[in-house]
Enzyme design. Structure first.
Site, mmCIF file in Angstrom:
data_model
loop_
_atom_site.group_PDB
_atom_site.id
_atom_site.type_symbol
_atom_site.label_atom_id
_atom_site.label_comp_id
_atom_site.label_asym_id
_atom_site.label_seq_id
_atom_site.Cartn_x
_atom_site.Cartn_y
_atom_site.Cartn_z
ATOM 1 N N ARG A 93 9.701 0.552 -12.843
ATOM 2 C CA ARG A 93 10.435 1.024 -14.023
ATOM 3 C C ARG A 93 10.818 2.495 -13.894
ATOM 4 O O ARG A 93 11.903 2.909 -14.321
ATOM 5 C CB ARG A 93 9.592 0.788 -15.283
ATOM 6 N N SER A 122 6.622 -13.177 -21.199
ATOM 7 C CA SER A 122 6.980 -12.551 -19.925
ATOM 8 C C SER A 122 7.544 -11.153 -20.134
ATOM 9 O O SER A 122 8.605 -10.976 -20.745
ATOM 10 C CB SER A 122 8.013 -13.414 -19.190
ATOM 11 N N ASP A 145 -1.970 -11.310 -13.919
ATOM 12 C CA ASP A 145 -2.064 -11.164 -12.462
ATOM 13 C C ASP A 145 -3.507 -11.212 -11.958
ATOM 14 O O ASP A 145 -3.737 -11.158 -10.747
ATOM 15 C CB ASP A 145 -1.422 -9.839 -12.034
ATOM 16 N N LYS A 186 2.171 -0.831 -10.100
ATOM 17 C CA LYS A 186 3.419 -1.424 -9.594
ATOM 18 C C LYS A 186 4.455 -1.548 -10.710
ATOM 19 O O LYS A 186 5.625 -1.232 -10.519
ATOM 20 C CB LYS A 186 3.093 -2.792 -8.976
ATOM 21 N N GLN A 222 8.686 -9.437 -17.769
ATOM 22 C CA GLN A 222 9.882 -9.317 -16.922
ATOM 23 C C GLN A 222 11.122 -9.727 -17.707
ATOM 24 O O GLN A 222 12.159 -9.066 -17.647
ATOM 25 C CB GLN A 222 9.737 -10.185 -15.674
ATOM 26 N N ARG A 226 11.391 -18.988 -6.598
ATOM 27 C CA ARG A 226 10.952 -18.746 -7.983
ATOM 28 C C ARG A 226 12.088 -18.922 -8.994
ATOM 29 O O ARG A 226 13.246 -18.651 -8.676
ATOM 30 C CB ARG A 226 10.345 -17.329 -8.089
ATOM 31 N N ARG A 247 -0.387 -20.199 -8.187
ATOM 32 C CA ARG A 247 -1.708 -19.574 -7.996
ATOM 33 C C ARG A 247 -2.851 -20.494 -8.374
ATOM 34 O O ARG A 247 -3.958 -20.352 -7.838
ATOM 35 C CB ARG A 247 -1.785 -18.252 -8.771
ATOM 36 N N ARG A 300 -1.936 -11.390 -3.983
ATOM 37 C CA ARG A 300 -3.153 -11.486 -4.801
ATOM 38 C C ARG A 300 -4.053 -12.641 -4.351
ATOM 39 O O ARG A 300 -5.273 -12.577 -4.515
ATOM 40 C CB ARG A 300 -2.797 -11.591 -6.283
ATOM 41 N N GLY A 305 9.342 -10.432 -7.657
ATOM 42 C CA GLY A 305 9.951 -11.017 -8.854
ATOM 43 C C GLY A 305 10.243 -9.946 -9.889
ATOM 44 O O GLY A 305 11.283 -9.968 -10.552
HETATM 45 C C1 S3P Z 1 5.304 -7.771 -14.582
HETATM 46 C C2 S3P Z 1 5.176 -8.833 -15.422
HETATM 47 C C3 S3P Z 1 4.392 -10.041 -15.115
HETATM 48 C C4 S3P Z 1 3.471 -9.821 -13.906
HETATM 49 C C5 S3P Z 1 4.158 -9.082 -12.795
HETATM 50 C C6 S3P Z 1 4.611 -7.720 -13.278
HETATM 51 C C7 S3P Z 1 6.116 -6.622 -14.996
HETATM 52 O O1 S3P Z 1 5.275 -11.102 -14.821
HETATM 53 O O2 S3P Z 1 3.008 -11.067 -13.437
HETATM 54 O O3 S3P Z 1 3.293 -8.915 -11.700
HETATM 55 O O4 S3P Z 1 6.014 -5.547 -14.368
HETATM 56 O O5 S3P Z 1 6.879 -6.757 -15.971
HETATM 57 P P1 S3P Z 1 5.855 -12.077 -15.967
HETATM 58 O O6 S3P Z 1 6.754 -11.290 -16.814
HETATM 59 O O7 S3P Z 1 6.573 -13.152 -15.217
HETATM 60 O O8 S3P Z 1 4.624 -12.587 -16.685
#
Ligand code: S3P
Length: 445
Positions: free
Chosen positions: A33, A174, A326, A28, A176, A129, A357, A402, A101
């Site tokens: 990306r 993170s 995750d 994913k 993200q 969130r 979670r 999940r 997210g």
């Molecule tokens: C992800 C980063 C993680 C992960 C999410 C995918 C990503 O989140 O939990 O399922 O693809 O960058 P966080 O950056 O909030 O930890």
């Protein structure tokens, strides 16, 4: 609201053994990306093995809304005709990121240094969130935003008209946030630097290099420094998406728990920034063996064989949390069947995922006869060793794929069946989950 518009309950029952080869869908994180980088390149990016889950399809729609052409060939190859760095156009509708997210935060980063306004929304889970973690660093580029309290969606982002490069130290581990800052830095002049005190998944850095951006990485006492040279001409490349280790985790744990099982998982990602669960399962006594280790599309992959194993409880150290962030829901299911207590440390981030979670797993595990305890950032599960896990309850998935898949796996090995109130969110990341588990021999549905 904690279920989808048309909730679909799912019941799983104790199964005799799982056998066969599991074709896990594409990763994913890499899929989101690949679409975003493709859209920011000049020319055509060809993607093989893209995850066709709802989260990623929402990102594909968003890339179209910003001006990229995104198409799927009959054989499942995806093509993205990009508009180049800085080439996004103002969308003429609200961008709905659904449950994702990752999609939402990465896209916010990508458009933050474009001089137009975008309004983002999502489902009830995503709307709850925190987005402040993204909005704060994006404000340093000159991006403005107005949303609900704590920056929650729906919110409008007004891209910086004269972006400046940024140096930003991540306050939480993170990927993200790291990726949003780097994506924003693509359309800012000069060098944008992200300082990462703890390593998180590195797909963005790998893909930036693959698409021809100049990225320098330094490992220092402060952590990893990632320097990105802004305003590159990104060049399209062929992306082969590895199979998602976070999705593979569900059949892997199912095979460990169901007696007599042996399953094979070809071509799964072995990226070290995603490997924490697998390392932990091996420490717990899990029989996992890898073969044919190789590189595909810039990511390490291998074939994995998993056999039923007696597991023992372990302590998972905080420094491993980011590499399996995750996977804690499914690890806590494995822990319920292990001999002894499993302690998960430094897992506070689990409280702001698609659901809280820790709370969702505690409630569901307790309802099914398993003892747990928690603090704001630790979670412990007492295993039943050889005594059988009772099961028998209905659990709430809280719009969290999940959580739904974790309890579905638990029901394959517990004494009594387990019902998940709503399995619809599974389609966000693993649309073939039910069929795949059934084909392996799981009593599901
Ligand atoms: C992800 C980063 C993680 C992960 C999410 C995918 C990503 O989140 O939990 O399922 O693809 O960058 P966080 O950056 O909030 O930890």
């Amino acid at each position: 609201m904690s279920t989808s518009a048309t909730p679909t309950p799912l019941t799983t029952r104790r199964s005799s053994n799982l056998h066969g080869t599991a074709a896990i869908p594409g990763d994913k994180s890499v899929s989101h990306r690949a679409l975003i980088f493709g859209a920011m390149s000049i020319g055509e990016t060809v993607i093989t093995g893209l995850l066709e889950g709802e989260d990623v399809l929402d990102t594909a729609k968003a890339m179209r809304a910003f001006g990229a052409t995104v198409t799927r060939d009959d054989d499942g190859i995806w093509r993205v005709l990009g508009v180049g760095t800085g080439g996004f156009m103002e969308p003429d509708h609200v961008i709905d990121c659904g449950n994702s997210g990752t999609g939402c935060r990465l896209i916010m980063g990508a458009v933050a240094t474009h001089n137009f306004a975008t309004t983002f929304t999502g489902d009830a889970s995503l709307r709850s969130r925190p987005m402040g973690r993204i909005l704060d660093p994006l404000a340093l580029f000159g991006t403005r935003s107005a949303g609900r309290s704590e920056g929650r969606l729906p919110l409008t982002l007004i891209g910086a008209s004269n972006p400046v490069p940024v140096t930003y130290t991540l306050p939480v581990a993170s990927a993200q946030v790291k990726s949003a800052v780097l994506l924003a830095g693509l359309n800012a002049p000069g060098i944008t630097t992200v300082i990462e005190p703890e390593p998180t998944r590195d797909h963005t850095e790998r893909m930036l290099k693959g698409f021809g951006a100049t990225v320098e990485i330094e490992d220092t006492a402060e952590g990893r420094l990632i320097h990105l040279h802004g305003q590159p001409d990104l060049t399209p490349c062929a992306v082969t998406v590895p199979r998602d280790p976070s999705s593979a985790a569900f059949p892997v744990v199912a095979a460990l728990l169901v007696e007599g099982s042996e399953i094979h998982i070809p071509g799964v990602s072995r990226n070290p920034t995603r490997d924490g669960l697998y390392q932990t399962l091996i420490e717990m006594g899990g029989d996992l063996s890898y073969s044919n280790e190789r590189e595909e599309g810039g990511e390490p992959v291998a074939d994995l064989t998993v056999r039923h194993s007696a597991l023992r409880g372990v302590t998972v150290p905080a420094e491993r949390a980011a590499s399996m962030i995750d996977e804690f829901p499914i690890l806590s299911v494995a822990a319920a069947f292990a001999d002894g207590v499993t302690i998960m440390e430094g897992v506070g981030e689990l409280r702001v995922k698609e659901s809280d979670r820790i709370a969702a797993m505690e409630t569901g595990l307790k309802a099914n006869g398993v003892t747990t305890s928690s603090t704001p950032d630790t979670f412990s599960v007492t295993g039943h060793s050889g005594n059988g896990v009772p099961g028998g309850a209905t659990v709430a998935a809280h719009l969290d794929h999940r959580i739904a898949m974790s309890f579905a796996v638990m029901g394959l090995a517990s004494e009594e069946p387990i019902t998940v109130d709503d399995a619809a969110p599974i389609a966000t990341s693993f649309p073939t989950f039910q069929g795949l588990m059934r084909d392996l021999g799981g009593e599901i549905g």
